[in-house]
Design a protein around this motif. Structure first.
Motif, PDB file in Angstrom:
ATOM      1  N   LEU A   1      81.006  56.225  55.871  1.00 61.44           N
ATOM      2  CA  LEU A   1      80.653  56.120  54.215  1.00 61.44           C
ATOM      3  C   LEU A   1      79.962  56.228  53.429  1.00 61.44           C
ATOM      4  O   LEU A   1      80.075  56.964  51.986  1.00 61.44           O
ATOM      5  N   GLN A   2      78.387  56.511  54.225  1.00 57.81           N
ATOM      6  CA  GLN A   2      77.449  57.240  53.195  1.00 57.81           C
ATOM      7  C   GLN A   2      77.599  58.495  53.394  1.00 57.81           C
ATOM      8  O   GLN A   2      77.110  59.365  52.356  1.00 57.81           O
ATOM      9  N   ASP A   3      77.551  59.024  53.863  1.00 50.03           N
ATOM     10  CA  ASP A   3      78.301  61.129  53.668  1.00 50.03           C
ATOM     11  C   ASP A   3      79.489  61.116  52.534  1.00 50.03           C
ATOM     12  O   ASP A   3      78.890  61.702  52.026  1.00 50.03           O
ATOM     13  N   ARG A   4      80.422  60.658  52.233  1.00 49.26           N
ATOM     14  CA  ARG A   4      81.064  60.429  51.524  1.00 49.26           C
ATOM     15  C   ARG A   4      80.845  60.049  49.956  1.00 49.26           C
ATOM     16  O   ARG A   4      81.113  60.993  49.066  1.00 49.26           O
ATOM     17  N   LEU A   5      79.819  59.600  50.289  1.00 47.24           N
ATOM     18  CA  LEU A   5      78.609  58.539  48.923  1.00 47.24           C
ATOM     19  C   LEU A   5      78.300  60.230  48.041  1.00 47.24           C
ATOM     20  O   LEU A   5      77.728  59.864  47.235  1.00 47.24           O
TER      21      LEU A   5
END
Length: 514
Positions: A16-20
């Protein structure tokens, strides 16, 4: 119905953090998606009852919007910036977060906290969004004799996300670690496995974080006592309770575990924190594995370390040793730990056990907790007992109709000096002059056991860090795992083991939620 932007059952916090970071997802979309899953399966659908309170939608979306704006302007508060978490319902919350703290008890249902627990404030400052509070064993299990793990008068019975079929109208008590949810942090574990959030917090006195995590197919770790602030947190005892984290992967777990440390504890870590230990390799790690409590002579076989009957084939556990060795690890199996003054699965001093010390300390810590509310109606264990008597219909509904543990604490015959002396000796005999000495003499860095092992009590007595990793699934789909213990200050070795374990062993199967 639109397709969710990610799979809540499998997506990790790191993904999720990578996509953010890539700009392909926003915190608003993340929060909306998890809220949808909670609405679908908490009280409806699978009826998991994993959450007691869900933060008001408008508040968490407003927080997500703010964090999205900060990200757009280049401000990133932490590696968990913009991600949600659920926390066991024993942390106090300021009114602006829109959450109550009940510990699952009716007597606290209308109380209002003066401020956030110190740890909650710490997480909010790091950009973490508190999505809601998780159901638990009422009073962290310190209420009634034979109370089902994961049951509370406020939240009802938490169900494992791996259970199938409709829940019974009046659940039969399922006591002990054979219960589907395992321990008092049940809602925290079920919530992550069911896709209500990627991360969660729980507490542990003697296994109530690690047991439910293992039964939910998760990684979990609680650091050594004192390295996480307990100000504003309900506890059974001052001496034995600790706060820990749950996640789907060791990496996610490390991010949360670092985020909850006190500044003093975090300052002792290397610059890259636990990441420096997560090499994915067994090289240089010396592992001692206890005899299996799974399988053996007949269906009722149990070793001195076992807490439950056989739950899987002994060959699976024995195969762990061979697989680690085949991948370059050093293993001593089986190791035999001296029982010392271990009696009835509890290390004792002058006949006093962890439980009796905790019974005494409960009377002090409950007053501290109640002082965190505005003009509290409940202030002592005696007040709780009397309230429950007067409101028995809702506070002690069938089949949970007693409050024996609360009464035992209220009537504790110990003095402050007796309790303190017993704790010091139990801590010494299980830690410095017990497990610590044994591990040094046998040159092992970490001890591994079945996830239903009483070794977790040693870890609590010694104030050592402890964790669990998911090993496999039973024929009925329920997960099981391994329990890990390291010496004080060596949480890094637990993450080193977890990293190598994840690289060596296959993932457990997740729940099938429609």
């Amino acid at each position: 119905m639109s397709t969710p932007p990610f799979d809540v059952l499998t997506t990790t916090a790191a993904e999720l953090q990578d996509r953010l970071k890539a700009g392909t997802l926003t915190s608003v979309e993340i929060i909306t998606t998890y809220l949808g899953q909670i609405e679908k399966h908490n009280h409806a659908g699978a009826k998991l009852n994993a959450m007691i309170n869900v933060a008001p939608r408008e508040l968490v979306l407003k927080a997500a919007e703010k964090l999205d704006r900060e990200r757009s302007s280049g401000k990133i508060r932490s590696p968990l910036h913009g991600l949600p978490i659920i926390v066991k319902d024993c942390f106090q919350f300021a009114p602006e977060l829109g959450l109550k703290t009940t510990v699952g008890a009716v007597c606290f249902a209308e109380e209002k906290a003066k401020k956030n627990a110190e740890l909650i404030e710490q997480l909010v400052e790091k950009g973490v969004i508190i999505l809601g509070t998780a159901n638990l064993s009422e009073f962290c299990g310190h209420k009634a004799e034979n109370m089902s793990p994961g049951w509370s008068a406020v939240g009802g019975q938490t169900r494992s996300a791996y259970e199938s079929g409709p829940p019974p109208e009046v659940p039969e008590p399922k006591t002990g670690l054979s219960a589907p949810c395992g321990g008092s942090s049940s809602g925290s574990a079920v919530g992550v496995s069911a896709g209500f959030a990627p991360l969660s917090l729980g507490t542990e006195t003697g296994g109530s974080l690690n047991y439910p995590a293992s039964k939910a197919g998760l990684y979990a770790m609680r650091p050594a006592h004192g390295s996480v602030s307990s100000e504003g947190v309900f506890r059974i005892s001052r001496s034995f309770d600790a706060i820990g984290s749950m996640a789907k992967t060791p990496y996610d777990l490390s991010l949360l575990a670092e985020s909850i440390l006190t500044p003093e504890a975090r300052a002792k870590l290397p610059e890259n924190g636990y990441q420096d230990a997560m090499t994915g390799s067994w090289e240089g790690l010396r592992i001692g594995i206890l005899p299996s409590t799974w399988g053996g002579e007949g269906p009722d076989h149990k070793s001195k370390w076992a807490t439950t009957p056989v739950i899987c084939k002994k060959e699976i556990y024995d195969g762990v040793t061979e697989k680690i060795k085949a991948n370059g690890g050093f293993v001593v199996y089986p190791i035999e730990i001296p029982e010392a003054v271990y009696s009835n699965n509890t290390l004792k001093y002058k006949g006093l056990s962890q439980r009796q010390v905790a019974d005494y300390e409960f009377n002090e810590v409950i007053q501290e907790f109640c002082d965190g509310f505005e003009d509290p109606k409940i202030r002592t264990s005696g007040d709780i007992i009397e309230y429950n008597k007067l409101h028995a219909e809702i506070a002690m509904p069938p089949p949970h109709t007693n409050q024996k543990d609360l009464i035992t604490s209220h009537n504790s015959p110990l003095s402050a000096n007796e309790a303190a002396e017993a704790y010091r000796e139990i801590n010494r005999k299980s830690g410095k002059d017990g497990m610590d000495m044994y591990m040094k003499e046998n040159n092992v860095d970490i001890i591994v056991a079945c996830s239903d092992c009483t070794l977790v009590i040693w870890a609590s007595n010694a104030a050592y860090p402890a964790g669990t990793v998911p090993l496999g699934n039973l024929e009925n789909g329920y997960p099981y795992g391994l329990f890990l213990l390291a010496r004080a200050g060596r949480e890094d070795l637990i993450f080193r083991f977890m990293s190598a374990f994840e690289a060596t062993f296959p993932k457990v199967k997740g729940p099938r939620l429609e």
